[in-house]
Scaffold this active site. Structure first.
Site, mmCIF file in Angstrom:
data_model
loop_
_atom_site.group_PDB
_atom_site.id
_atom_site.type_symbol
_atom_site.label_atom_id
_atom_site.label_comp_id
_atom_site.label_asym_id
_atom_site.label_seq_id
_atom_site.Cartn_x
_atom_site.Cartn_y
_atom_site.Cartn_z
ATOM 1 N N LYS A 81 -10.878 -13.687 -11.776
ATOM 2 C CA LYS A 81 -12.317 -13.658 -12.050
ATOM 3 C C LYS A 81 -12.836 -12.226 -12.086
ATOM 4 C CE LYS A 81 -16.623 -13.383 -10.388
ATOM 5 N NZ LYS A 81 -17.258 -12.602 -9.326
ATOM 6 N N ASP A 141 -16.371 -18.463 -12.989
ATOM 7 C CA ASP A 141 -16.998 -18.467 -11.672
ATOM 8 C C ASP A 141 -17.524 -19.877 -11.413
ATOM 9 O OD1 ASP A 141 -19.173 -18.829 -13.246
ATOM 10 O OD2 ASP A 141 -20.148 -16.955 -12.754
#
Length: 215
Positions: free
Chosen positions: A128, A146
């Site tokens: 991420k 996310d």
DNA sequence: CTCCCGATAT
DNA sequence: ATATCAGGAG
């Protein structure tokens, strides 16, 4: 068995992208305040399970106190823990920031790498965070999964997966490459404003006809 | 899989 | 009181 996309699905996805473009920014804006690549890296490490608003509050003072990679690399861990305390997970984050900045100085000449394999070698940096850097700093097509992208991609029927890495690959298959970065930014805007996890404003949502979970 | 963890909205 | 927030490491 190929994961080919039907014409109908393609049109549905294009409609989602068009509506997002119509209602939200087309700029590559970043919600985490920063002036340099390494500042965005630290801000993103801090953003784990924490609102970007809170991170910006903390980094406002943090980047005035620690003005260089060297300053973070030689920071006192206990002191740094206090400086970032309100972002949560502060012990892990402080340890990772010190280890990460040391790695950047010793192994990467103080430069934030562009490559995802190199980025994820850094302490506290997973897929991420690596994709945030790739998209925002280097403008390389990348998808950041996310909590917002996970929740809303599933609602929009773009993936049925739970695992963020599987979702990332599903979205790469289904979305045109030139939309990857913007899709992320727009979905996060949507997740913060209308399609929140606890109280989604479905009645006001411009994507309600395309949503699988609309009540 | 579990643990890390404070701040805020509901 | 509990769910949630631009997750990552062991």
């Amino acid at each position: 068995m190929s994961g080919r996309i039907t014409k109908k699905e393609k049109e549905r996805i294009q409609k989602i992208l068009d509506l997002l473009d119509e209602h939200y920014t087309r700029e590559y804006k970043c919600y985490l305040n920063h002036e340099t690549p390494w500042q965005l890296l630290i801000a993103t490490i801090l953003s784990a399970q924490c609102t970007d608003e809170r991170v910006n509050l903390v980094t406002k003072d943090l980047f005035h106190k620690y003005t260089s990679l060297e300053a973070f690399a030689s920071a006192d861990q206990k002191e740094l823990e206090q400086d970032i305390h309100s972002t949560g997970f502060y012990k892990n984050k402080a340890k990772n920031i010190i280890a990460c900045t040391n790695m950047l100085l010793k192994e990467y000449g103080g430069q934030v790498p562009e490559n995802i394999e190199e980025l994820t070698k850094l302490a506290g940096v997973g897929r991420k965070t690596a994709n945030v850097i790739r998209g925002n700093i280097y403008h390389e097509p990348s998808i950041v999964v996310d909590t917002h992208v996970k929740r809303i991609s599933r609602k929009l029927g773009l993936t049925k997966e739970e695992d963020p890495v599987k979702i990332e690959f599903d979205l790469m298959k289904v979305l045109p490459k030139e939309h990857w970065i913007l899709f992320n930014i727009q979905i996060i805007t949507h997740g913060r404003g209308l399609c929140t996890a606890r109280a989604p404003q479905c009645e006001q949502c411009f994507l309600k006809e395309l949503c699988k979970e609309r009540k």
